[in-house]
Structures are given as structure tokens and as C-alpha cells.
Write an enzyme that holds these catalytic residues in place. Sequence first.
Site, PDB file in Angstrom:
ATOM      1  N   THR A  43       0.843  -1.191   0.000  1.00 29.60           N
ATOM      2  CA  THR A  43       0.000   0.000   0.000  1.00 29.60           C
ATOM      3  C   THR A  43       0.880   1.243   0.000  1.00 29.60           C
ATOM      4  O   THR A  43       1.981   1.223   0.548  1.00 29.60           O
ATOM      5  CB  THR A  43      -0.877  -0.026   1.262  1.00 29.60           C
ATOM      6  OG1 THR A  43      -1.752  -1.123   1.158  1.00 29.60           O
ATOM      7  CG2 THR A  43      -1.666   1.249   1.450  1.00 29.60           C
ATOM      8  N   GLY A  85      -5.327  -5.166   6.685  1.00 30.64           N
ATOM      9  CA  GLY A  85      -6.384  -4.170   6.792  1.00 30.64           C
ATOM     10  C   GLY A  85      -7.519  -4.540   7.716  1.00 30.64           C
ATOM     11  O   GLY A  85      -8.097  -3.669   8.380  1.00 30.64           O
ATOM     12  N   VAL A  92     -12.566  -5.651   0.709  1.00 33.22           N
ATOM     13  CA  VAL A  92     -12.125  -4.265   0.877  1.00 33.22           C
ATOM     14  C   VAL A  92     -11.387  -4.169   2.207  1.00 33.22           C
ATOM     15  O   VAL A  92     -11.890  -4.623   3.235  1.00 33.22           O
ATOM     16  CB  VAL A  92     -13.336  -3.307   0.862  1.00 33.22           C
ATOM     17  CG1 VAL A  92     -12.910  -1.888   1.202  1.00 33.22           C
ATOM     18  CG2 VAL A  92     -14.023  -3.336  -0.508  1.00 33.22           C
ATOM     19  N   GLY A  93     -10.207  -3.598   2.183  1.00 39.87           N
ATOM     20  CA  GLY A  93      -9.411  -3.473   3.399  1.00 39.87           C
ATOM     21  C   GLY A  93      -9.644  -2.133   4.093  1.00 39.87           C
ATOM     22  O   GLY A  93     -10.673  -1.479   3.913  1.00 39.87           O
ATOM     23  N   ASP A  94      -8.639  -1.723   4.865  1.00 44.19           N
ATOM     24  CA  ASP A  94      -8.765  -0.494   5.646  1.00 44.19           C
ATOM     25  C   ASP A  94      -8.522   0.775   4.833  1.00 44.19           C
ATOM     26  O   ASP A  94      -8.948   1.866   5.230  1.00 44.19           O
ATOM     27  CB  ASP A  94      -7.761  -0.518   6.809  1.00 44.19           C
ATOM     28  CG  ASP A  94      -6.318  -0.626   6.306  1.00 44.19           C
ATOM     29  OD1 ASP A  94      -6.076  -1.416   5.367  1.00 44.19           O
ATOM     30  OD2 ASP A  94      -5.441   0.074   6.841  1.00 44.19           O
ATOM     31  N   GLY A 146      -0.866  -2.424   6.248  1.00 44.88           N
ATOM     32  CA  GLY A 146      -0.751  -3.678   6.991  1.00 44.88           C
ATOM     33  C   GLY A 146      -1.975  -4.521   6.731  1.00 44.88           C
ATOM     34  O   GLY A 146      -2.702  -4.303   5.753  1.00 44.88           O
TER      35      GLY A 146
END
Length: 295
Positions: free
Chosen positions: A162, A215, A191-193, A213
Site C-alpha cells: 500500500t 487491513g 475491501v481493506g482499511d 498492513g
Amino acid sequence: MTLSSTTYALIVHGGAGADPALDYREQEAHLRDLISQGQDRLLSDESALDTVVALVKDMESCGLYVAGKGSAPNREGAVELDASVMEGASQKAGAVAAIQNALHPVEAARRVLADGRNVMLAGAGAGAFARESGLDFVEDPQAYYVDHVKHGSKNADAGHGTVGAVALDLSGNLAAATSTGGTFHKMAGRVGDTPVIGAGTWADDTVAVSCTGLGEFFIRAGTAHDISARMRYGGASLREAAAAALAEVKRLGGNGGLIAVDRLGNIAMPYNSKGMKRAAASHQAAPVVRIFEPE
Ligand code: ASP
């Protein structure tokens, strides 16, 4: 305290998790260039928001990180991208999730912010909005995306790439931007953070934060906003707040890192993964580029 017009700070990251066996000289050189470009932008009075978006766009197009061009396909073979941006003074935010083939997901996020009706758009709707906004799309995904998994970064701990940027500009405004192709071999629709405001990205008039990291853990810990809360309600310093917020990620079983600048131009870039690609500069600190060294 009155801020002098020479106070500024800038940090960029190219992802938590790095493999000591791999050669990161290209990324280090790129991060060095980015920091110098960012310093020039801020010192010529560009806003923190414009600066973080420009730097993240550069990282999206270079193919060196798992964002934009360097994003890996999900289990179904599609590249799904997440990005967000937040402006501190106004607390306006924009995000896109699981958008496909947008050349610059962070620019799409910025258009969501500027449009103002929504904070997050996902999937096909995000793509339609970006097209209506006149943004560029990848014409030939097979030819465009660089698949890092195929290029040897199979180690799970190297699987975070990221990108993000946080800045304090000469007018005292903070901003943060984050963009990702997500985790390697992710499920379709995962979907992550990164696009979740308060988890992967946050900016207010106290602090600007961009996380990287695993997420799921950053969402569960509400990491980016947690740093602001610890500073505003708890009186923590930037470093204390950043370390404590990251410790919460670890307590839940996750790992990663984050970059954060506060309104006084202090910087923090802790991580608890195997390294984090990052670079920083401020009115009080000469540029540094780091991967495996402690904060
Ligand atoms: N946080 C990102 C995600 O979970 C991955 C990363 O930082 O590399 O999508």
C-alpha cells in the site's frame, strides 16, 4: 503556539512488510525523489491535500508498490483498487473501494471529496463516477499491471505494498491519502482499511494518518482515528498515540505500520511488521529513507 510559515512536514510510505532477502534500492531511490518533490511542493506553498494526492499518484503509476500499476489480481484474476483522501481543516473525505481499472484511484477518491455528496463509492458505481468525472482508465489491464507475485515477492510478509502520504503545509493544514491494490490473493470484493476513513486514513486539525498492513485488523481497531482520539482526549504526544494505536492492532493479532504528522510538524512512522518502506522530511528534520531500521 503560533505556527511559523516555515513549519511543514511530510511522510510517504510504500507499504509495511518487506523481505530482507529482496533488493529495495529502486524503491529507496524513488522514495528519496518523492520526498524531495514533496518538499518542493510544500515550500512553494502547495496545499497539503494537493501534495499528498500528487505523491500518491506518482506511487500509483510507477509499478514499484502494490498500488495502481503494481497491484496484484484477486482470486478471480481482477485487479480491484481501494483509495481514500482526507483534508484536516474541513474533515472532508473521499474514498473509492474495489474500483477496477481506474488509472489513479486516489484521484477518484479526491473527486468524491470535491463532489461532496458521498464519502465512499464502491465497485461499478465508483467506476461510473470516475468516468463521468473525466478520469483516465487503463485500456489494457493485462499489459498494464505489474504482478509482484509473479516477480518473486511470494513471502506473505512482503505482501503489503500500500502507498500513502501525509503532510502539514505552510498554512498549517494537514491532509492524508492512501491507495492500494489490497492484499495478495484476496477474495473478490474484499475491501481493506485503505478506503475506510478512520481506519486506514484520517486527517483533522490535530493529526494526519495513513496506515498499511493487514487491513482487517486496522478496521477492527479503528487505527487512524484512534491516534487523533488519543491525542485530543488523552493528551498523548504524536509518538505515544501512534505507538499505542499500533499496539492495539498487534493485540488483535495483526501487524503493519503507519505514518503520521501532527499540526506542529512532528512525525511518527512506527511499524511492527518486518520493515516498512518510508521516507520523511520536515522543517526540523533532514530527509530520511528507511525500510528495516527502527523508527
Ligand atoms: N492495508 C492494505 C489492505 O488491507 C494492505 C497493505 O497495507 O498492504 O488492503
